[in-house]
Design a protein around this motif. Structure first.
Motif, PDB file in Angstrom:
ATOM      1  N   THR A 186     -62.495   5.634  43.915  1.00  0.00           N
ATOM      2  CA  THR A 186     -63.543   6.417  43.253  1.00  0.00           C
ATOM      3  C   THR A 186     -64.131   7.543  44.097  1.00  0.00           C
ATOM      4  O   THR A 186     -64.649   8.510  43.550  1.00  0.00           O
ATOM      5  CB  THR A 186     -64.703   5.495  42.845  1.00  0.00           C
TER       6      THR A 186
ATOM      7  N   THR B  12     -74.684   4.864  45.182  1.00  0.00           N
ATOM      8  CA  THR B  12     -73.416   4.139  45.344  1.00  0.00           C
ATOM      9  C   THR B  12     -73.469   3.214  46.553  1.00  0.00           C
ATOM     10  O   THR B  12     -72.531   2.452  46.793  1.00  0.00           O
ATOM     11  CB  THR B  12     -72.254   5.123  45.540  1.00  0.00           C
TER      12      THR B  12
ATOM     13  N   ASN C 191     -74.810   7.125  41.433  1.00  0.00           N
ATOM     14  CA  ASN C 191     -74.158   6.669  40.208  1.00  0.00           C
ATOM     15  C   ASN C 191     -74.858   7.195  38.961  1.00  0.00           C
ATOM     16  O   ASN C 191     -74.241   7.792  38.087  1.00  0.00           O
ATOM     17  CB  ASN C 191     -74.147   5.139  40.150  1.00  0.00           C
ATOM     18  N   THR C 192     -76.163   6.939  38.881  1.00  0.00           N
ATOM     19  CA  THR C 192     -76.913   7.335  37.687  1.00  0.00           C
ATOM     20  C   THR C 192     -78.330   7.752  38.046  1.00  0.00           C
ATOM     21  O   THR C 192     -78.860   7.401  39.102  1.00  0.00           O
ATOM     22  CB  THR C 192     -77.005   6.180  36.655  1.00  0.00           C
TER      23      THR C 192
ATOM     24  N   LYS D 297     -66.674   6.857  46.018  1.00  0.00           N
ATOM     25  CA  LYS D 297     -68.054   6.429  46.262  1.00  0.00           C
ATOM     26  C   LYS D 297     -68.274   6.169  47.744  1.00  0.00           C
ATOM     27  O   LYS D 297     -67.459   5.508  48.394  1.00  0.00           O
ATOM     28  CB  LYS D 297     -68.371   5.147  45.493  1.00  0.00           C
TER      29      LYS D 297
ATOM     30  N   ALA E  82     -75.351  10.365  34.211  1.00  0.00           N
ATOM     31  CA  ALA E  82     -74.392   9.517  34.932  1.00  0.00           C
ATOM     32  C   ALA E  82     -73.393  10.400  35.667  1.00  0.00           C
ATOM     33  O   ALA E  82     -73.031  11.486  35.197  1.00  0.00           O
ATOM     34  CB  ALA E  82     -73.664   8.593  33.959  1.00  0.00           C
ATOM     35  N   PHE E  83     -72.964   9.935  36.837  1.00  0.00           N
ATOM     36  CA  PHE E  83     -71.994  10.663  37.647  1.00  0.00           C
ATOM     37  C   PHE E  83     -70.709   9.844  37.724  1.00  0.00           C
ATOM     38  O   PHE E  83     -70.743   8.672  38.104  1.00  0.00           O
ATOM     39  CB  PHE E  83     -72.544  10.910  39.046  1.00  0.00           C
ATOM     40  N   GLU E  84     -69.622  10.465  37.364  1.00  0.00           N
ATOM     41  CA  GLU E  84     -68.331   9.799  37.358  1.00  0.00           C
ATOM     42  C   GLU E  84     -67.493  10.270  38.547  1.00  0.00           C
ATOM     43  O   GLU E  84     -67.732  11.350  39.098  1.00  0.00           O
ATOM     44  CB  GLU E  84     -67.590  10.098  36.054  1.00  0.00           C
ATOM     45  N   PRO E  85     -66.497   9.472  38.945  1.00  0.00           N
ATOM     46  CA  PRO E  85     -65.593   9.910  40.014  1.00  0.00           C
ATOM     47  C   PRO E  85     -64.944  11.246  39.652  1.00  0.00           C
ATOM     48  O   PRO E  85     -64.556  11.468  38.498  1.00  0.00           O
ATOM     49  CB  PRO E  85     -64.562   8.780  40.082  1.00  0.00           C
ATOM     50  N   THR E  86     -64.852  12.134  40.642  1.00  0.00           N
ATOM     51  CA  THR E  86     -64.293  13.470  40.427  1.00  0.00           C
ATOM     52  C   THR E  86     -63.018  13.644  41.239  1.00  0.00           C
ATOM     53  O   THR E  86     -63.030  13.466  42.466  1.00  0.00           O
ATOM     54  CB  THR E  86     -65.304  14.557  40.829  1.00  0.00           C
TER      55      THR E  86
END
Length: 701
Positions: free
Chosen positions: A272, A238, A454-455, A274, A465-469
């Motif tokens: 996000t 990120t 991110n990925t 990030k 892939a990693f998404e906002p948590t």
């Protein structure tokens, strides 16, 4: 007598037979050792096989915009097989003819020995018939490329004897930037940072190769028995290199100015979670600074930036509002045998809660916590736990410190613990936790988990892939959130950070100044930790930034607003200019600059470029013709065919070097190039008949 003779005859006969048998054995041993020895030793060696590991290529770590942050580059150990068949045939003719020139080139390339020394080195290796003679370690690819063309070596391994062993070294192209966060991949020590967290993805799978031993102790591969290694996967982080550079530079400037011990600056994307940049600088023995530790993950007493959590608790329980009052008692209040002091002197008594926060009053926060929670201190602790401050953030980095939020069951709990917790003492949290809390306020109460990747990709394809948590949908009620936002904005407008106010954009923040203990010496050395936490722009938060700097003993400047604050402001100013401020909408009609430098080229390529860019153009093009280009009065790119006659010199004026070389060399001309850019003149005019083996000079500008 006859019997005796008969017995003796038989004994002699047996003796002679044994002697003859012994002679045969000795003769056979001699033949095996000296005549057939090489053959049988080779046969014996061929029975010895073993597997050797084939290292996989480690994956690359990239920034979000695709720049390499950590990658592997090849280095070579150069060895020589002085027993190579081709090198020793004809009494070593190849070696003798090339040793002088090879020694000269080696001396010129490496510069570590003279030609004479290299010549002596090569002769000794040749004399010893060493099949694995080490010539040079850690040769970079640029030198290896030259080395392959040197006398003797260019003849190949059988005749030239050169053996190149490839190995990879891990480098961080941007060196200091986020060095500790990206981490190091080390052979004989524990990895750190992302290199450690994602090691299983990055390292790949080691392969195997079956090797057979041949005469002389050398191993050769057995074909058909290889297990190829699987290269490591790539990590797309990120991090943004430009933002990281801004953050690192701003922090470095202040660290050098104040001769601080260490510091960190974290930049988080509000919506996000990030981490866009994270800088960690520690002072080295020589006075320089380096990313030696990840200070963003280390826990410590946060100081006044923790007052945000105190105010959330008090306001959420509706004990007061920001318009309620509290007595600051001129900045001094005694609790039992201890005294609470405000770090910045003032002569204030009754002020609003908002003003107490803006003034960063320790007394004000301690009184509020003590007044409302002294009978039920665990209720206050419960609020801190609801904010998640008792757990690590869970960021994808190994080594995050474990926070400590005391309660009444804690061994070190005392009558003064509660009021001291209210202004950031007797609690241990990391700067990253502070950042996560302030980011939640900026994000309208929604707490995001900070993350750095991110990925994970394999050959350009996303495998994970990693998404906002979202950790918490709302850290508090909207009423509380609205009030704490006003207080954070008030710190900049009327409070301890008002010197940092800017008319160009609003930001919300909190200063912090904490006295830090120095081991057994306690607080005698007057070491202060300066901190600044906030987000910008306040009316539409995009980024949260936290700065924490530990100053040297008895530093002249130590307040949060004068040490950590300027770092925040520098980061915010630059990011607002390049990443936050909305760009003006583009004109609906595309206009082409008439002064644009255009090169002549192949018609079909020009057509593809102009069509892709949606630029207006006119002219006739085909897959074979060449055209010149210019902008006409109607703001169009006008393409005019360039006349090319077979057997005549092509007119390449205005073309780039690639196109010009293509046409001229295909026409049979020898080309000499001068300058750089596009072709301005050519020594033989276009249309001239081409002579045999004719040379043309083209000048570029």
């Amino acid at each position: 007598m006859e019997v005796k003779k008969d017995i003796l005859w038989r004994v002699y006969l047996c003796f002679i037979g044994m002697v003859l048998f012994g002679v045969v054995i000795l003769a056979r041993v001699f033949i095996l050792q000296n005549v057939e020895g090489g053959y049988w030793r080779g046969m014996a060696d061929s029975l010895h096989t073993s597997y050797v590991s084939l290292a996989a290529e480690r994956g690359t770590i990239y920034s979000e915009e695709g720049r390499m942050l950590s990658t592997s580059i090849p280095y070579f150990d150069i060895r020589v097989d002085f027993a190579a068949d081709g090198l020793r045939e004809h009494d070593g003719r190849i070696f003798k003819e090339n040793v002088d020139s090879l020694a000269y080139y080696l001396s010129q390339l490496f510069g570590d020995r003279s030609k004479r020394e290299y010549k002596q080195l090569l002769r000794e290796g040749y004399k010893s018939k060493d099949r694995y003679y080490l010539l040079k370690r850690d040769v970079p690819f640029s030198q290896f490329r030259e080395l392959r063309g040197f006398p003797m070596f260019r003849l190949g391994p059988n005749k030239g004897g050169m053996i190149a062993e490839t190995k990879n070294k891990r480098i961080n192209p941007f060196k200091l930037l986020a060095n500790r966060t990206i981490g190091l991949a080390r052979k004989n020590a524990q990895n750190v940072g992302l290199e450690r967290t994602y090691n299983d993805y990055l390292k790949g799978v080691t392969g195997k190769r079956l090797m057979r031993r041949i005469a002389g102790g050398t191993y050769v591969p057995v074909e058909g028995y290889d297990i190829e290694p699987e290269n490591g996967r790539d990590i797309i982080t990120t991090l943004d290199v430009n933002m990281q550079d801004i953050v690192e530079t701003a922090l470095m400037n202040m660290m050098v100015q104040n001769e601080a011990e260490h510091g960190t600056c974290i930049l988080m994307e509000v919506k996000t979670g990030k981490i866009k940049a994270i800088a960690n600088l520690g002072r080295q023995k020589d006075g320089s600074y380096w990313e030696d530790m990840n200070y963003a993950l280390q826990v410590g007493e946060p100081g006044s930036t923790f007052k945000l959590a105190t105010m959330i608790a008090v306001l959420e329980d509706r004990y007061t509002t920001i318009n309620g009052t509290v007595d600051l008692n001129y900045g001094r209040w005694q609790v039992g045998r201890r005294t609470v002091y405000d770090s910045e002197p003032h002569h204030r008594t009754n002020v609003t809660v908002k003003q107490a926060f803006e003034l960063s009053s320790n007394v004000g926060m301690a009184k509020l916590a003590y007044q409302y929670y002294y009978k039920r201190p665990n209720d206050f602790v419960a609020h801190l736990k609801k904010l998640g401050l008792h757990h690590p953030t869970g960021i994808d980095l190994v080594g995050e410190g474990r926070p400590i939020i005391k309660n009444t069951a804690s061994r070190t709990w005392s009558a003064t613990t509660l009021p001291w917790m209210a202004f950031g003492y007797e609690v241990l949290i990391s700067p990253l936790q502070t950042c996560m809390l302030y980011n939640a306020v900026a994000n309208n109460g929604k707490m995001m988990k900070p993350y750095l990747v991110n990925t994970i990709q394999e050959y350009g394809q996303v495998v994970k892939a990693f998404e906002p948590t979202v950790l918490m949908d709302s850290i508090c009620s909207q009423s509380t959130l609205k009030q704490v936002k006003k207080m954070l904005e008030g710190v900049v407008l009327e409070g301890t950070a008002k010197k940092l106010w800017t008319p160009y954009y609003p930001f919300a923040a909190k200063t912090g100044t904490a006295l830090v203990a120095n081991g057994k010496r306690g607080y005698a050395d007057k070491i202060y930790q300066s901190s600044f936490a906030g987000y910008f722009p306040a009316n539409d938060p995009q980024y949260t930034c936290v700065v924490v700097i530990k100053n040297k003993p008895h530093a002249a400047r130590f307040y949060g607003a004068s040490v950590a604050g300027p770092v925040f402001r520098e980061v915010a100013d630059k990011l607002y200019a390049i990443a936050v401020e909305k760009q003006k909408p583009l004109q609906t009609t595309v206009r082409i600059d008439s002064a644009l430098a255009l090169k002549a080229g192949k018609g079909s390529e020009w057509q593809e470029i102009l069509t892709t860019l949606h630029l207006p153009w006119q002219g006739k093009v085909s897959s074979t013709n060449w055209v010149s280009a210019e902008v006409n009065d109607r703001q169009q790119v006008a393409l005019q065919p360039v006349k090319q006659t077979k057997g005549a010199v092509p007119d390449v004026t205005g073309m780039g070097l690639k196109d010009a070389l293509y046409l001229l060399e295909n026409a049979g001309l020898r080309v000499e190039i001068r300058g750089a850019g596009k072709v301005s003149t050519q020594s033989i005019p276009g249309g001239t008949k081409i002579g045999k083996d004719q040379k043309i000079i083209i000048e570029l500008s």
